[in-house]
Design a protein around this motif. Sequence first.
Motif, PDB file in Angstrom:
ATOM      1  N   THR A 198      -8.233  21.196  31.728  1.00  0.00           N
ATOM      2  CA  THR A 198      -7.744  20.384  33.002  1.00  0.00           C
ATOM      3  C   THR A 198      -8.861  19.295  32.999  1.00  0.00           C
ATOM      4  O   THR A 198      -8.497  17.926  33.199  1.00  0.00           O
ATOM      5  CB  THR A 198      -7.440  21.014  33.978  1.00  0.00           C
ATOM      6  N   GLU A 230     -19.908  21.250  34.527  1.00  0.00           N
ATOM      7  CA  GLU A 230     -19.368  22.486  34.094  1.00  0.00           C
ATOM      8  C   GLU A 230     -20.417  23.662  34.261  1.00  0.00           C
ATOM      9  O   GLU A 230     -21.932  23.425  33.828  1.00  0.00           O
ATOM     10  CB  GLU A 230     -18.985  22.228  32.581  1.00  0.00           C
ATOM     11  N   ALA A 231     -20.301  24.633  34.704  1.00  0.00           N
ATOM     12  CA  ALA A 231     -21.460  25.764  35.092  1.00  0.00           C
ATOM     13  C   ALA A 231     -21.757  26.350  33.634  1.00  0.00           C
ATOM     14  O   ALA A 231     -23.084  26.759  33.592  1.00  0.00           O
ATOM     15  CB  ALA A 231     -20.681  26.891  35.967  1.00  0.00           C
ATOM     16  N   VAL A 250     -21.545  24.105  40.852  1.00  0.00           N
ATOM     17  CA  VAL A 250     -21.602  23.329  42.127  1.00  0.00           C
ATOM     18  C   VAL A 250     -21.492  24.600  43.229  1.00  0.00           C
ATOM     19  O   VAL A 250     -20.763  25.679  43.065  1.00  0.00           O
ATOM     20  CB  VAL A 250     -20.145  22.635  42.190  1.00  0.00           C
ATOM     21  N   PRO A 297      -4.191  32.148  30.293  1.00  0.00           N
ATOM     22  CA  PRO A 297      -2.989  31.619  31.082  1.00  0.00           C
ATOM     23  C   PRO A 297      -2.641  30.211  30.784  1.00  0.00           C
ATOM     24  O   PRO A 297      -2.978  29.212  31.377  1.00  0.00           O
ATOM     25  CB  PRO A 297      -3.625  31.509  32.597  1.00  0.00           C
ATOM     26  N   LEU A 338      -4.560  22.327  22.068  1.00  0.00           N
ATOM     27  CA  LEU A 338      -4.573  20.877  21.686  1.00  0.00           C
ATOM     28  C   LEU A 338      -5.292  20.300  23.221  1.00  0.00           C
ATOM     29  O   LEU A 338      -4.798  20.611  24.241  1.00  0.00           O
ATOM     30  CB  LEU A 338      -3.132  20.527  21.734  1.00  0.00           C
TER      31      LEU A 338
HETATM   32  P1  NAD Z   1     -10.325  26.989  32.891  1.00  0.00           P
HETATM   33  O1  NAD Z   1     -10.490  28.292  33.657  1.00  0.00           O
HETATM   34  O2  NAD Z   1     -10.050  26.864  31.564  1.00  0.00           O
HETATM   35  O3  NAD Z   1     -11.768  26.173  33.011  1.00  0.00           O
HETATM   36  C1  NAD Z   1     -12.603  26.168  34.366  1.00  0.00           C
HETATM   37  C2  NAD Z   1     -13.938  25.692  34.230  1.00  0.00           C
HETATM   38  O4  NAD Z   1     -14.646  25.661  35.377  1.00  0.00           O
HETATM   39  C3  NAD Z   1     -14.646  26.933  33.397  1.00  0.00           C
HETATM   40  O5  NAD Z   1     -15.447  26.432  32.333  1.00  0.00           O
HETATM   41  C4  NAD Z   1     -15.817  27.346  34.562  1.00  0.00           C
HETATM   42  O6  NAD Z   1     -17.003  27.880  33.859  1.00  0.00           O
HETATM   43  C5  NAD Z   1     -15.911  25.938  35.435  1.00  0.00           C
HETATM   44  N1  NAD Z   1     -16.306  26.349  36.633  1.00  0.00           N
HETATM   45  C6  NAD Z   1     -15.771  27.396  37.356  1.00  0.00           C
HETATM   46  N2  NAD Z   1     -16.599  27.245  38.618  1.00  0.00           N
HETATM   47  C7  NAD Z   1     -17.366  26.030  38.588  1.00  0.00           C
HETATM   48  C8  NAD Z   1     -18.383  25.767  39.702  1.00  0.00           C
HETATM   49  N3  NAD Z   1     -18.626  26.083  40.663  1.00  0.00           N
HETATM   50  N4  NAD Z   1     -19.336  24.663  39.016  1.00  0.00           N
HETATM   51  C9  NAD Z   1     -19.048  24.032  37.798  1.00  0.00           C
HETATM   52  N5  NAD Z   1     -18.307  24.593  37.020  1.00  0.00           N
HETATM   53  C10 NAD Z   1     -17.293  25.746  37.325  1.00  0.00           C
HETATM   54  O7  NAD Z   1      -9.652  26.002  33.953  1.00  0.00           O
HETATM   55  P2  NAD Z   1      -8.450  24.773  33.770  1.00  0.00           P
HETATM   56  O8  NAD Z   1      -8.978  23.983  32.667  1.00  0.00           O
HETATM   57  O9  NAD Z   1      -7.904  24.346  34.833  1.00  0.00           O
HETATM   58  O10 NAD Z   1      -7.250  25.559  32.750  1.00  0.00           O
HETATM   59  C11 NAD Z   1      -6.518  26.705  33.399  1.00  0.00           C
HETATM   60  C12 NAD Z   1      -5.679  27.263  32.146  1.00  0.00           C
HETATM   61  O11 NAD Z   1      -4.767  26.194  31.805  1.00  0.00           O
HETATM   62  C13 NAD Z   1      -6.466  27.575  31.143  1.00  0.00           C
HETATM   63  O12 NAD Z   1      -5.883  28.627  30.652  1.00  0.00           O
HETATM   64  C14 NAD Z   1      -6.268  26.522  30.062  1.00  0.00           C
HETATM   65  O13 NAD Z   1      -6.300  27.084  28.538  1.00  0.00           O
HETATM   66  C15 NAD Z   1      -4.763  26.136  30.434  1.00  0.00           C
HETATM   67  N6  NAD Z   1      -4.700  24.415  30.252  1.00  0.00           N
HETATM   68  C16 NAD Z   1      -4.607  24.186  28.888  1.00  0.00           C
HETATM   69  C17 NAD Z   1      -4.591  23.055  28.596  1.00  0.00           C
HETATM   70  C18 NAD Z   1      -4.541  22.377  27.018  1.00  0.00           C
HETATM   71  O14 NAD Z   1      -4.098  23.459  26.255  1.00  0.00           O
HETATM   72  N7  NAD Z   1      -4.636  21.026  26.738  1.00  0.00           N
HETATM   73  C19 NAD Z   1      -4.839  21.901  29.515  1.00  0.00           C
HETATM   74  C20 NAD Z   1      -5.040  22.214  30.915  1.00  0.00           C
HETATM   75  C21 NAD Z   1      -4.836  23.630  31.122  1.00  0.00           C
END
Ligand code: NAD
Length: 481
Positions: free
Chosen positions: A189, A222-223, A256, A341, A417
């Motif tokens: 995202t 990113e953490a 953060v 998810p 993707l």
């Molecule tokens: P995610 O859980 O995939 O990633 C969140 C990221 O935030 C992690 O890498 C984590 O380390 C980081 N993070 C957490 N707390 C933090 C902090 N305090 N400071 C800095 N970094 C921090 O979340 P998402 O990207 O929202 O995705 C959610 C779900 O939706 C996932 O399963 C993902 O695969 C899916 N998704 C897929 C796609 C795609 O396939 N193109 C696109 C968007 C979402």
Amino acid sequence: RHPVDEQPAPDPSKKTLVVLGTGWGSVSLLKKLDTENYNVVVVSPRNYFLFTPLLPSCTVGTIEHRSIMEPIRNFLRHKKAAVKYYEAEATKIDYEKRVVYINDDSEIKGDVSATEVPFDMLVIGVGAENATFGIPGVREHGLFLKEVGDAQRIRNRIMDCCETATFKDQSPDEIQRLLHMVVVGGGPTGVEFAGELQDFFNSDLKKWIPEIKDTFKVTLVEALPNVLPMFSKQLIDYTEKTFKEETITIRTKTMVKKVTDKFIEAESTGPDGKKIVEKIPYGLLVWATGNALRPLVKDFINQIPAQKDSRRGLAVNEYLVVKGCENVWAVGDCAVANYAPTAQVASQEGAWLARMFNQMAKTHEIEAELAELSVKQEKAPGKDARDAVFADIKELQKRLRRVKQIGPFEYTHQGSLAYIGSEKAVADIAWLSGNIASGGTLTYLFWRSAYISMCFSTRNRILVCVDWFKSKIFGRDVSRV
Ligand code: NAD
Ligand code: FAD
């Protein structure tokens, strides 16, 4: 078709199947479900399906949000038998009483805005909410990216920051702050949004507001040690290299800890291994750190003793039945079945559940026929008549065995993707028993064609293509509404 005034009353001989949510899981269930077998009731505060993979494009106007929305009423009216839809939020599931309490949270309320819906069978597909990990200030100052409203807020905030930065007599420090766009969370995202935002700046903003061209900056925080942890190493490197070329700053190993209205406080590890806490000023903050449980799901977990260890969602078995329950299933982001998810998982779960419900209805039908035949066999006059009925019973039993042969849910991963900006995408595609990793402009064309083919309807497909064409020819719209 069933216009509202022609909708029949619920059939007392059929079970009531209540479906919560109109997202990927619930809608793919409803798509495949033979609604003639049940009294189907759908409850969701969102009266449309949202094609989330293209939502990041709506934050900058590459795509207009209505192009990726499909009204649920339009979809349901094409089902074989009528389906009831209530635009409401399920506030509580009472498992003992087999009822769901629902609330109309919309602006206009009638005399009744809270009531209950009884169920024989329940499918929970309410998704998840945004994780903040209790970090102070996130909810007050950050913007999320999950719903249409979020994308609209981001789009307005970007423009507000740009216009405010160019306000007369603004100080250089304040201009720098306002034009610093910070994205927290390096999952797909965060990466896709950062890529879209930089595209918007490169293709439109810097031409239209040239005074911001040296100050506008996008930072991804990113953490973990790298972004896109679910992709292969080579694609992670490719993404980080592309971001560098696009001048998006990536701050990995940076967590953060606090958010205020003008800066974030982030902790990182310095070259000497010591922790450093720094204040990073921002104009726009988009918070994309993944999923958390919805209150409805949390409350339900607390009612079921078998769910006491569930932290990330409702634990389900291989038939998607919520553990510790009977006749309650969960799909998508609110269920934990050892898969990520994603929309891909949610839609496969929904489609599988629909097939199972269709089979269950057929099973009941055959079992009822069998019961009738055995009575007929007992009453049959003479051996020949009895033998004839016996042959029918044998045939039906064979059919019953075939129908009952539905294996557990198994997820087939087709690949991951993600769009990373400047007309490049990354893809990890499952191929035979291996994996193909690719990144670049060709992958971007593949990304576009894959998402176009996955859009909900032909109407959506056409609208998305028109939007892509419009933004290419005329640029993205920068008006603030
Ligand atoms: P995610 O859980 O995939 O990633 C969140 C990221 O935030 C992690 O890498 C984590 O380390 C980081 N993070 C957490 N707390 C933090 C902090 N305090 N400071 C800095 N970094 C921090 O979340 P998402 O990207 O929202 O995705 C959610 C779900 O939706 C996932 O399963 C993902 O695969 C899916 N998704 C897929 C796609 C795609 O396939 N193109 C696109 C968007 C979402
Ligand atoms: P959702 O699709 O979130 O639907 C939940 C539904 O429940 C909604 O209709 C909601 O209104 C309703 N609801 C909420 N609360 C209640 C309540 N109390 N009562 C009744 N109804 C309720 N995945 C991919 O595989 N590929 C991608 O490219 C991709 N891109 C994404 C991009 C973004 C920006 C985001 C945010 C996610 C993306 N995902 C992607 C993840 C994907 O969107 C989710 O995994 C998917 O939406 C989960 O489906 P779901 O049915 O569980 O929940």
